[in-house]
Design a protein around this motif. Structure first.
Motif, PDB file in Angstrom:
ATOM      1  N   LEU A  73      11.135   5.060 -13.668  1.00 32.51           N
ATOM      2  CA  LEU A  73       9.839   3.526 -14.120  1.00 32.51           C
ATOM      3  C   LEU A  73       8.310   3.277 -13.298  1.00 32.51           C
ATOM      4  N   MET A  74       8.821   4.634 -12.455  1.00 31.86           N
ATOM      5  CA  MET A  74       7.330   4.975 -12.660  1.00 31.86           C
ATOM      6  C   MET A  74       6.160   4.737 -14.042  1.00 31.86           C
ATOM      7  N   LEU A  75       6.861   5.339 -14.987  1.00 34.13           N
ATOM      8  CA  LEU A  75       6.216   5.492 -15.883  1.00 34.13           C
ATOM      9  C   LEU A  75       6.175   4.611 -16.835  1.00 34.13           C
ATOM     10  N   SER A  76       6.660   3.518 -16.383  1.00 35.14           N
ATOM     11  CA  SER A  76       6.709   2.469 -17.434  1.00 35.14           C
ATOM     12  C   SER A  76       5.435   1.667 -17.552  1.00 35.14           C
ATOM     13  N   GLN A  77       4.527   1.700 -18.391  1.00 34.63           N
ATOM     14  CA  GLN A  77       3.165   0.368 -18.403  1.00 34.63           C
ATOM     15  C   GLN A  77       3.360  -0.430 -18.219  1.00 34.63           C
ATOM     16  N   ASP A  78       4.115  -0.903 -18.373  1.00 35.73           N
ATOM     17  CA  ASP A  78       4.633  -2.546 -17.400  1.00 35.73           C
ATOM     18  C   ASP A  78       3.902  -2.178 -16.039  1.00 35.73           C
ATOM     19  N   LYS A  79       4.532  -1.299 -15.127  1.00 33.14           N
ATOM     20  CA  LYS A  79       4.544  -1.063 -14.089  1.00 33.14           C
ATOM     21  C   LYS A  79       3.477  -0.654 -12.621  1.00 33.14           C
ATOM     22  N   GLN A  80       2.387   0.425 -14.124  1.00 29.51           N
ATOM     23  CA  GLN A  80       0.704   0.364 -13.188  1.00 29.51           C
ATOM     24  C   GLN A  80       0.464  -0.056 -12.378  1.00 29.51           C
ATOM     25  N   ALA A  81      -0.236  -0.981 -12.871  1.00 30.61           N
ATOM     26  CA  ALA A  81      -0.854  -2.353 -11.784  1.00 30.61           C
ATOM     27  C   ALA A  81      -0.243  -2.681 -10.580  1.00 30.61           C
ATOM     28  N   GLU A  82       1.607  -2.812 -10.476  1.00 28.19           N
ATOM     29  CA  GLU A  82       2.655  -2.587  -8.797  1.00 28.19           C
ATOM     30  C   GLU A  82       1.818  -0.872  -8.280  1.00 28.19           C
ATOM     31  N   LEU A  83       2.173  -0.284  -8.736  1.00 25.41           N
ATOM     32  CA  LEU A  83       2.046   0.973  -8.594  1.00 25.41           C
ATOM     33  C   LEU A  83       0.573   1.348  -8.012  1.00 25.41           C
ATOM     34  N   LYS A  84      -0.227   1.078  -8.655  1.00 24.54           N
ATOM     35  CA  LYS A  84      -1.450   1.203  -8.085  1.00 24.54           C
ATOM     36  C   LYS A  84      -1.862  -0.011  -6.748  1.00 24.54           C
ATOM     37  N   GLN A  85      -0.963  -0.818  -6.983  1.00 22.77           N
ATOM     38  CA  GLN A  85      -1.276  -1.770  -5.269  1.00 22.77           C
ATOM     39  C   GLN A  85      -0.463  -0.333  -4.099  1.00 22.77           C
ATOM     40  N   MET A  86       0.615  -0.158  -4.304  1.00 18.89           N
ATOM     41  CA  MET A  86       1.247   0.592  -3.786  1.00 18.89           C
ATOM     42  C   MET A  86       0.942   1.742  -2.996  1.00 18.89           C
ATOM     43  N   ALA A  87      -0.102   2.405  -4.060  1.00 17.98           N
ATOM     44  CA  ALA A  87      -1.369   3.611  -3.522  1.00 17.98           C
ATOM     45  C   ALA A  87      -2.319   2.592  -2.618  1.00 17.98           C
ATOM     46  N   ASP A  88      -2.520   2.154  -3.045  1.00 19.69           N
ATOM     47  CA  ASP A  88      -3.995   1.660  -1.967  1.00 19.69           C
ATOM     48  C   ASP A  88      -3.626   1.112  -0.852  1.00 19.69           C
ATOM     49  N   ALA A  89      -1.813   0.476  -0.508  1.00 17.95           N
ATOM     50  CA  ALA A  89      -1.431   0.005   0.634  1.00 17.95           C
ATOM     51  C   ALA A  89      -0.839   1.828   1.285  1.00 17.95           C
ATOM     52  N   GLY A  90      -0.287   1.999   0.275  1.00 21.95           N
ATOM     53  CA  GLY A  90      -0.805   3.431   0.974  1.00 21.95           C
ATOM     54  C   GLY A  90      -1.605   3.984   1.883  1.00 21.95           C
ATOM     55  N   THR A  91      -2.817   4.177   0.962  1.00 23.25           N
ATOM     56  CA  THR A  91      -4.180   4.613   1.886  1.00 23.25           C
ATOM     57  C   THR A  91      -5.079   3.742   3.015  1.00 23.25           C
ATOM     58  N   GLU A  92      -4.359   2.396   2.790  1.00 21.51           N
ATOM     59  CA  GLU A  92      -4.915   1.207   3.690  1.00 21.51           C
ATOM     60  C   GLU A  92      -4.102   1.489   5.549  1.00 21.51           C
ATOM     61  N   PHE A  93      -2.800   1.556   5.298  1.00 23.58           N
ATOM     62  CA  PHE A  93      -1.827   1.500   6.212  1.00 23.58           C
ATOM     63  C   PHE A  93      -2.494   3.352   7.278  1.00 23.58           C
ATOM     64  N   VAL A  94      -2.987   4.596   6.283  1.00 26.85           N
ATOM     65  CA  VAL A  94      -3.126   5.557   6.824  1.00 26.85           C
ATOM     66  C   VAL A  94      -4.638   5.313   7.867  1.00 26.85           C
ATOM     67  N   LEU A  95      -5.463   4.297   7.147  1.00 23.09           N
ATOM     68  CA  LEU A  95      -7.281   4.311   7.788  1.00 23.09           C
ATOM     69  C   LEU A  95      -6.429   3.234   9.292  1.00 23.09           C
ATOM     70  N   ARG A  96      -5.681   2.559   8.551  1.00 23.04           N
ATOM     71  CA  ARG A  96      -6.191   1.182   9.630  1.00 23.04           C
ATOM     72  C   ARG A  96      -5.265   1.484  10.807  1.00 23.04           C
ATOM     73  N   ARG A  97      -4.107   2.112  10.784  1.00 22.60           N
ATOM     74  CA  ARG A  97      -3.124   2.980  11.666  1.00 22.60           C
ATOM     75  C   ARG A  97      -2.577   4.204  12.056  1.00 22.60           C
TER      76      ARG A  97
END
Length: 131
Positions: A73-97
């Motif tokens: 699923l991660m290697l699927s080209q059509d999931k790249q934008a969703e995975l980028k959002q997930m990476a950003d959400a994880g980073t934002e969580f750590v910085l905020r919480r």
């Protein structure tokens, strides 16, 4: 444990938290703007309940039965934008919480709560109270 992903954000990495017994590694992985594969486990930290599987990280079954389909699923080209959002959400969580101020507040609250179980704290001979 790191794999390069395809797409516009190919400089970012995927990191795995499989079989992790070192709990302090997970926040460092999350803040690295990476997609994290996190294995289900009964071992948790006080902040784990605030994380949302599929939003902050990709969950993997404890027996790893879904590891290959998740990687596909991660290697699927059509999931790249969703995975980028997930990476950003994880980073934002750590910085905020999980910033230093919030962690110190947690420890202060924990120690204050524990002091009710122990009663007055007695210092050993040769030690003095912190001012």
């Amino acid at each position: 444990r790191h794999t390069r992903l395809q797409g516009d954000w190919s400089s970012d990495v995927c990191s795995s938290d499989l079989g992790n017994s070192v709990a302090d590694r997970f926040p460092h992985q999350l803040v690295g703007n990476s997609v994290i594969l996190k294995q289900d486990s009964a071992k948790t930290e006080y902040w784990y309940e605030e994380l949302v599987p599929g939003v902050h990280y990709l969950p993997i079954a404890e027996d790893l039965s879904d590891l290959i389909p998740t990687i596909q699923l991660m290697l699927s080209q059509d999931k790249q934008a969703e995975l980028k959002q997930m990476a950003d959400a994880g980073t934002e969580f750590v910085l905020r919480r999980l910033n230093s101020q919030n962690c110190w507040c947690y420890w202060a609250s924990l120690l204050e709560g524990l002091s009710g179980f122990t009663g007055a704290v007695r210092l050993s001979e040769g030690y003095k109270r912190w001012p």
